[in-house]
Motif scaffolding. Sequence first.
Motif, short mmCIF file in Angstrom:
data_model
loop_
_atom_site.label_atom_id
_atom_site.label_comp_id
_atom_site.label_asym_id
_atom_site.label_seq_id
_atom_site.Cartn_x
_atom_site.Cartn_y
_atom_site.Cartn_z
N ASN A 3 0.84 -1.19 0.00
CA ASN A 3 0.00 0.00 0.00
C ASN A 3 0.88 1.25 0.00
O ASN A 3 2.07 1.19 0.29
CB ASN A 3 -0.90 0.00 1.25
N PRO A 27 -0.60 -4.36 3.58
CA PRO A 27 -1.88 -3.65 3.47
C PRO A 27 -1.92 -2.30 4.17
O PRO A 27 -2.77 -1.47 3.87
CB PRO A 27 -2.89 -4.61 4.14
N ALA A 28 -1.02 -2.07 5.14
CA ALA A 28 -1.17 -0.93 6.05
C ALA A 28 -0.66 0.38 5.45
O ALA A 28 0.48 0.47 5.01
CB ALA A 28 -0.46 -1.20 7.37
N SER A 65 -4.56 -0.65 12.27
CA SER A 65 -4.08 -0.30 10.93
C SER A 65 -5.19 0.30 10.08
O SER A 65 -6.33 -0.19 10.08
CB SER A 65 -3.53 -1.54 10.21
N CYS A 69 -5.95 0.48 6.31
CA CYS A 69 -5.51 -0.17 5.07
C CYS A 69 -6.05 0.54 3.82
O CYS A 69 -5.88 0.03 2.71
CB CYS A 69 -5.94 -1.64 5.06
N GLN A 116 -7.18 -3.43 0.56
CA GLN A 116 -7.90 -4.70 0.63
C GLN A 116 -9.20 -4.67 -0.17
O GLN A 116 -9.55 -5.65 -0.85
CB GLN A 116 -8.20 -5.03 2.10
#
Length: 382
Positions: free
Chosen positions: A47, A270-271, A294, A296, A300
């Motif tokens: 990400n 993802p974070a 987190s 994201c 996701q």
Amino acid sequence: MKGKLEPSERQKLVQEGKNLKEEVATLEEDLLKLKDELQEEAQCIPNMTHPDVPIGAEDCATVQKMVGNPREFGFPVKDHLQLGKDLDLFDFDAAAEVSGSKFYYLKNEAVMLEMGLVNWTLSEVMKRGFTPLTTPEIVRSSVVEKCGFQPRGENTQVYSIDGSDQCLIGTAEIPVGGIHMESILSESLLPLKYVAYSHCFRTEAGAAGAATRGLYRVHQFSKMEMFILCRPEESDSYHEELIKIEEDLFASLGLHYKTLDMASEDLGAPAYRKFDIEAWMPGLNRYGEISSASNCTDYQSRRLGIRYRPFSEPPSSTTPNNPKKSKSPTKFVHTLNATACAVPRMIICLLENYQQEDGSVIIPEPLRPYMGGRQVISPKHR
């Protein structure tokens, strides 16, 4: 054309059709391989990172808040392993024979403590408007991948099930993330807030040493996980809300902890931004991570296909008498997750921080109603 062609000419065309069919099949097989390779390459791309995230390794994380002070003891401090042995709360040896290393049996008041923590956490988080869930603990590998985890990599923490496309979950974030997979949600439903109870399974590959002994790093544990799906412009504020809930929970149990804004190299794929909370564990003589939160963003949701459709009023000049709202293009939701209670590490904190000189452990007041009114765990006399 059958009647107009010579048999030899017709046979030639039939053979040509067969060759084309075989060629198409080969091309389709090659296309699938290319798609798989493309997917593997794409999964290596993490990400984006929030502009305020500290750059560097884990030790570059910045402390955002420090709550309380380490308790001062007037007697030799025991770690949770010794306390568990003296109070007959754990059995690691039998679990090692039955299941292998890093498994455990909880016994006596430790079982009540786990149930008390789960029910107290559930009650507290539901007061904040979260919908409770229990989740499947086996999910498809594709869902694990779409959530940003690598179920088949060399250093994976995921247990895969041989002969199937399924895995054991490492966090309820995965099945909760999949609950709205390939959906278009109405904007009026947002935000969706869930608190999920599940068992979690992690290989903990390479984890060894004194810092990870006992309950601190195990292969199976219970956890309460918060998960939010929201509009993109609201994800930063919901991230703050999740952190506040975590801090309120830990403060109400009287724990000394610090909140950290984690550095870029410590962010999972993802974070966009992640805050960890580390509590003081006097028996281990160090801080240990007890939760993380987190944001994201749409990392996701793009993979899982979770969108929402905003509604806007049509221009009054074109449809002045139309009270209905016109449909807008769909947008991807933002997803956030946060640990409300990772049971084994909470047990470590409570046993080590609330131990008494006589070998007993005081139960924090908020948990007592969820443990039948019990106030103390006392040594067993045989």
